[in-house]
Design a protein around this motif. Structure first.
Motif, PDB file in Angstrom:
ATOM      1  N   ARG A  52      44.217  24.291  39.443  1.00  0.00           N
ATOM      2  CA  ARG A  52      45.622  23.867  39.846  1.00  0.00           C
ATOM      3  C   ARG A  52      45.662  25.468  40.883  1.00  0.00           C
ATOM      4  NH1 ARG A  52      48.068  23.703  34.197  1.00  0.00           N
ATOM      5  NH2 ARG A  52      47.978  21.424  35.148  1.00  0.00           N
ATOM      6  N   ILE A  53      46.753  26.293  41.644  1.00  0.00           N
ATOM      7  CA  ILE A  53      47.243  27.276  42.062  1.00  0.00           C
ATOM      8  C   ILE A  53      48.462  27.476  41.523  1.00  0.00           C
ATOM      9  CG2 ILE A  53      46.890  28.797  44.331  1.00  0.00           C
ATOM     10  CD1 ILE A  53      44.508  27.613  44.420  1.00  0.00           C
ATOM     11  N   THR A  54      48.469  28.301  40.597  1.00  0.00           N
ATOM     12  CA  THR A  54      49.855  28.867  39.896  1.00  0.00           C
ATOM     13  C   THR A  54      49.752  30.566  40.047  1.00  0.00           C
ATOM     14  OG1 THR A  54      49.626  28.813  37.851  1.00  0.00           O
ATOM     15  CG2 THR A  54      50.688  27.162  38.690  1.00  0.00           C
ATOM     16  N   VAL A  55      50.833  31.684  39.985  1.00  0.00           N
ATOM     17  CA  VAL A  55      51.000  32.260  39.762  1.00  0.00           C
ATOM     18  C   VAL A  55      50.025  33.080  38.692  1.00  0.00           C
ATOM     19  CG1 VAL A  55      52.582  35.035  38.980  1.00  0.00           C
ATOM     20  CG2 VAL A  55      53.487  33.221  40.898  1.00  0.00           C
ATOM     21  N   PRO A  56      50.224  32.478  37.373  1.00  0.00           N
ATOM     22  CA  PRO A  56      49.052  33.014  36.131  1.00  0.00           C
ATOM     23  C   PRO A  56      47.685  32.772  36.109  1.00  0.00           C
ATOM     24  CG  PRO A  56      51.483  31.276  34.861  1.00  0.00           C
ATOM     25  CD  PRO A  56      50.937  31.893  37.003  1.00  0.00           C
ATOM     26  N   VAL A  57      47.398  31.916  36.820  1.00  0.00           N
ATOM     27  CA  VAL A  57      46.305  31.301  37.470  1.00  0.00           C
ATOM     28  C   VAL A  57      45.631  32.204  38.330  1.00  0.00           C
ATOM     29  CG1 VAL A  57      44.728  29.503  38.959  1.00  0.00           C
ATOM     30  CG2 VAL A  57      46.139  28.631  36.861  1.00  0.00           C
ATOM     31  N   VAL A  58      46.052  32.439  39.534  1.00  0.00           N
ATOM     32  CA  VAL A  58      45.664  33.166  40.241  1.00  0.00           C
ATOM     33  C   VAL A  58      45.656  35.215  39.881  1.00  0.00           C
ATOM     34  CG1 VAL A  58      46.866  32.321  41.967  1.00  0.00           C
ATOM     35  CG2 VAL A  58      47.664  34.148  41.882  1.00  0.00           C
ATOM     36  N   THR A  59      47.000  35.462  38.622  1.00  0.00           N
ATOM     37  CA  THR A  59      46.632  36.517  38.000  1.00  0.00           C
ATOM     38  C   THR A  59      45.038  36.454  37.408  1.00  0.00           C
ATOM     39  OG1 THR A  59      49.163  36.756  38.013  1.00  0.00           O
ATOM     40  CG2 THR A  59      48.440  38.201  36.595  1.00  0.00           C
ATOM     41  N   GLU A  60      45.625  35.856  36.277  1.00  0.00           N
ATOM     42  CA  GLU A  60      43.542  36.303  36.218  1.00  0.00           C
ATOM     43  C   GLU A  60      42.810  36.966  37.199  1.00  0.00           C
ATOM     44  OE1 GLU A  60      42.261  33.407  33.481  1.00  0.00           O
ATOM     45  OE2 GLU A  60      44.112  32.612  32.204  1.00  0.00           O
ATOM     46  N   GLN A  61      42.458  35.799  38.129  1.00  0.00           N
ATOM     47  CA  GLN A  61      41.359  36.570  39.329  1.00  0.00           C
ATOM     48  C   GLN A  61      41.672  38.032  39.610  1.00  0.00           C
ATOM     49  OE1 GLN A  61      38.448  35.397  40.189  1.00  0.00           O
ATOM     50  NE2 GLN A  61      38.499  36.825  41.807  1.00  0.00           N
ATOM     51  N   LEU A  62      42.658  38.083  39.527  1.00  0.00           N
ATOM     52  CA  LEU A  62      42.983  39.687  40.004  1.00  0.00           C
ATOM     53  C   LEU A  62      42.661  40.193  39.523  1.00  0.00           C
ATOM     54  CD1 LEU A  62      47.320  39.212  41.977  1.00  0.00           C
ATOM     55  CD2 LEU A  62      44.389  39.781  42.864  1.00  0.00           C
ATOM     56  N   VAL A  63      43.336  40.401  37.939  1.00  0.00           N
ATOM     57  CA  VAL A  63      42.517  41.057  36.976  1.00  0.00           C
ATOM     58  C   VAL A  63      41.278  41.470  36.985  1.00  0.00           C
ATOM     59  CG1 VAL A  63      44.454  41.368  35.979  1.00  0.00           C
ATOM     60  CG2 VAL A  63      43.054  39.869  35.213  1.00  0.00           C
ATOM     61  N   TYR A  64      40.174  40.464  37.478  1.00  0.00           N
ATOM     62  CA  TYR A  64      38.939  40.084  37.049  1.00  0.00           C
ATOM     63  C   TYR A  64      38.538  41.045  37.745  1.00  0.00           C
ATOM     64  CZ  TYR A  64      34.391  37.919  37.240  1.00  0.00           C
ATOM     65  OH  TYR A  64      32.534  37.481  36.730  1.00  0.00           O
ATOM     66  N   GLU A  65      37.425  41.754  36.425  1.00  0.00           N
ATOM     67  CA  GLU A  65      36.758  42.829  37.227  1.00  0.00           C
ATOM     68  C   GLU A  65      37.069  43.890  37.853  1.00  0.00           C
ATOM     69  OE1 GLU A  65      33.387  41.382  39.524  1.00  0.00           O
ATOM     70  OE2 GLU A  65      31.946  41.333  37.897  1.00  0.00           O
ATOM     71  N   MET A  66      38.314  44.338  37.741  1.00  0.00           N
ATOM     72  CA  MET A  66      39.267  45.228  38.120  1.00  0.00           C
ATOM     73  C   MET A  66      38.923  47.496  37.243  1.00  0.00           C
ATOM     74  SD  MET A  66      41.815  46.993  40.133  1.00  0.00           S
ATOM     75  CE  MET A  66      41.579  44.670  40.319  1.00  0.00           C
ATOM     76  N   GLY A  67      38.763  48.245  37.399  1.00  0.00           N
ATOM     77  CA  GLY A  67      38.597  49.151  37.431  1.00  0.00           C
ATOM     78  C   GLY A  67      39.954  50.437  37.235  1.00  0.00           C
ATOM     79  N   ASP A  68      40.611  50.561  38.239  1.00  0.00           N
ATOM     80  CA  ASP A  68      41.928  51.534  37.792  1.00  0.00           C
ATOM     81  C   ASP A  68      43.064  50.660  38.930  1.00  0.00           C
ATOM     82  OD1 ASP A  68      44.444  52.986  38.815  1.00  0.00           O
ATOM     83  OD2 ASP A  68      43.420  54.625  38.487  1.00  0.00           O
ATOM     84  N   PRO A  69      43.526  50.135  38.948  1.00  0.00           N
ATOM     85  CA  PRO A  69      44.656  48.731  39.076  1.00  0.00           C
ATOM     86  C   PRO A  69      45.482  49.535  41.165  1.00  0.00           C
ATOM     87  CG  PRO A  69      45.910  48.979  37.710  1.00  0.00           C
ATOM     88  CD  PRO A  69      44.495  49.587  37.318  1.00  0.00           C
ATOM     89  N   ALA A  70      45.741  50.872  40.206  1.00  0.00           N
ATOM     90  CA  ALA A  70      46.079  51.882  41.543  1.00  0.00           C
ATOM     91  C   ALA A  70      45.313  51.891  42.897  1.00  0.00           C
ATOM     92  CB  ALA A  70      46.680  52.758  41.071  1.00  0.00           C
TER      93      ALA A  70
END
Lengths: 117, 455
Positions: free
Chosen positions: B259-277
């Motif tokens: 599945r590719i939806t906004v919530p699904v890809v958001t999980e990947q975006l925050v994966y192993e994230m440090g300072d997001p900016a």
């Protein structure tokens, strides 16, 4: 006139958010994502770095940093000293911090009683 | 100019699903197949293999995969970018050339090799030139571990890969190229983006982060609505449809699960994230707080608005060094009183380790079924819990105490608490710990080179 305090109820974060976590060395990150955009302000207000540090007291050794991603209705937490040295050094089952995400979702916060889940 | 350019993720790590890259090149139109093979400690394993045999030291799986895919790649004019070269990209490229020739593809495939990330032989020279290589995480000096260093690789960005594409390479193998760089590079090449177009560099970097873990952005390991994600026996791995203005769509082939939806890809975006900016790569500093996501049809998410800031003047270096030894032993205790029995066994074991005078840097006990994943947050277990796995790990600088520990688990079966089972695996394995040391190096201290060879 005295402002009356709105009635609240306790809700576990798993009803308000989803999450994913990973590692960077001995630090675990947890991205906490609101299940509905309307929940984000509540998360931003209640799930503070200090609150998360209390939640994980005794489980992590370092401090907690928080970053906001309002564009994604998400918060990102860095839990330092969380992984027994991290990566290959760690003896933990969760050496790469993969399930700190769901551990955070166990937290309960106060939300307005009128909030629809 | 091709638009959109379709960039497909084929492997999220070395050991990922072997069918994924095949489905990506045969399941619909794609222009590029990108694959990430390298974890931090993989490089030290590869250095050891190479020291025993100079023709080894790369991800060997890549070669049979190319045997399977090359006819499809040639037919579909699909290019491949992979950091499968490990610490020996040249040998990896030669092996691919052999495969191409054996398939009768002489003159039809050009192999690009990216070299220069491997700093192991230059380490003393680099330190002598004044680069401290202090640990980025805790500031410790490199002298603490210098004699135990087993590999040292700079993270390279997209530009050497772009150079290989410009020289006509179809299959590009490198060593420690970043997982974001292998996705950004084809965008730079196809759209003629320039280095100082930081927003575009950032957009391609976000695309790379999105697909670097394979199916983790298309329904795999996804918490939100996980039970309803369809057909995970054949997950569609993610594909980026990139546009010249930096906007892109994340999607997957038709007739695939996931599945590719906004919530699904958001999980990947925050994966192993440090300072997001401030998501720092060799190519740009991307701002993840600028990303806009929108559903653009079934299994399609549009990504726009990405902002970037100029690159930093250093590269990250990943060093690995010998740290010590560890072993983990487990036993399973059954109802009644499963948890009590496991706790008693742990107490007995620790007393014995103590009586033997063994010194460990750390002894860690976990009770799987009770506290191994969430610790005290999990609360008290059901007193009738059907079984509990006792899991004890030890770590020491020397091998000897860890070796001795590995012989202290099995005796508990006959001389400890009752109703114990689950020891078929035998004695715990003593493992060498190779640890990871992140550091920075000035960009101008690393020279990359690109070679393109005909099959």
């Amino acid at each position: 006139m005295r402002k009356t305090r709105e009635a609240t109820k306790k809700v576990q974060l798993v009803k308000l958010a989803h999450a994913r976590s990973g590692d960077k060395g001995d630090t675990a990150n947890v991205g906490l994502i609101a299940l509905k955009p309307g929940f984000y302000p509540l998360l931003a207000k209640k799930v503070t770095a200090a609150r998360v540090a209390r939640h994980f007291k005794g489980i992590i050794e370092g401090d907690v940093e928080r970053f906001e991603l309002p564009n994604l209705n998400a918060l990102n937490f860095l839990l330092h000293g969380a992984l027994d040295g991290g990566g290959t050094i760690s003896l933990k089952t969760d050496a790469q911090g993969k399930v700190f995400s769901t551990a955070l979702l166990r937290m309960e916060i106060d939300v307005p009683r009128s909030l629809k889940l | 100019m091709k638009s959109p350019v379709r960039i497909a993720s084929g492997q999220g790590f070395w050991g990922d699903w072997l069918e994924a890259p095949y489905h990506q090149v045969t399941g619909g139109p794609v222009d590029y197949l990108v694959m990430d093979y390298l974890a931090e400690v993989t490089m030290s394993i590869m250095q050891k293999q190479k020291s025993r045999d100079p023709s080894l030291g790369y991800a060997k799986d890549f070669v049979p995969l190319m045997r399977r895919l090359l006819p499809h790649l040639v037919e579909g004019k699909i290019k491949v970018i992979a950091n499968a070269g490990g610490v020996n990209p040249g040998a990896c490229a030669e092996a691919v050339i052999d495969v191409a020739r054996s398939l009768g593809l002489v003159g039809k495939v050009r192999i690009g090799v990216v070299i220069g990330d491997d700093l192991l032989d230059r380490l003393d020279e680099i330190i002598a030139s004044g680069v401290s290589l202090e640990n980025m995480d805790d500031g410790r000096p490199i002298s603490e571990v210098r004699d135990n260093v087993q590999s040292a690789n700079a993270y390279l960005g997209a530009w050497p890969v772009v150079e290989a594409l410009r020289q006509g390479a179809d299959i590009i193998v490198g060593g420690r190229i970043t997982d974001t760089g292998i996705t950004l590079a084809p965008m730079i090449y196809e759209f003629g983006w320039e280095k100082r177009q930081w927003d575009l560099m950032a957009a391609g970097t976000v695309a790379g982060h999105m697909i670097e873990c394979g199916a983790q952005c298309s329904g795999g390991n996804c918490l939100v609505g996980w039970e309803q994600i369809p057909r995970m026996e054949k997950p569609g791995y993610p594909i980026i449809e990139a546009h010249a203005d930096g906007e892109f769509v994340v999607t997957k082939h038709k007739d695939t699960g996931g599945r590719i939806t906004v919530p699904v890809v958001t999980e990947q975006l925050v994966y192993e994230m440090g300072d997001p900016a401030s998501y720092i790569t060799p190519d740009v500093v991307a701002d993840f707080t600028s990303i806009q996501l929108a559903q653009a049809g079934k299994d399609r998410v549009r990504v726009s608005g990405v902002k970037g800031a100029p690159e930093t003047d250093s590269l990250k270096v990943s060093l690995s060094y010998f740290y010590g030894y560890k072993a983990v032993g487990t036993l399973v205790y059954s109802w009644p009183d499963a948890f009590k029995k496991a706790k008693r066994a742990n107490a007995i074991l620790r007393r014995r380790l103590n009586d033997l005078g063994l010194k460990f840097e750390r002894v860690l006990t976990e009770y799987v079924g009770v506290d191994a994943t969430h610790g005290r947050l999990a609360g008290k277990p059901d007193p009738d819990i059907p079984e509990v796995q006792l899991r004890v790990g030890v770590r020491a600088e020397e091998r000897e105490p860890v070796e001795r520990f590995s012989r202290e688990i099995a005796p508990l079966i006959l001389n400890g608490p009752p109703s114990v089972t689950g020891f078929a695996g035998g004695r715990p394995k003593v493992e060498e710990i190779v640890a990871y040391w992140p550091a920075l190096i000035p960009k101008d201290a690393v020279e990359t080179r690109v070679e393109v060879w005909d099959a």
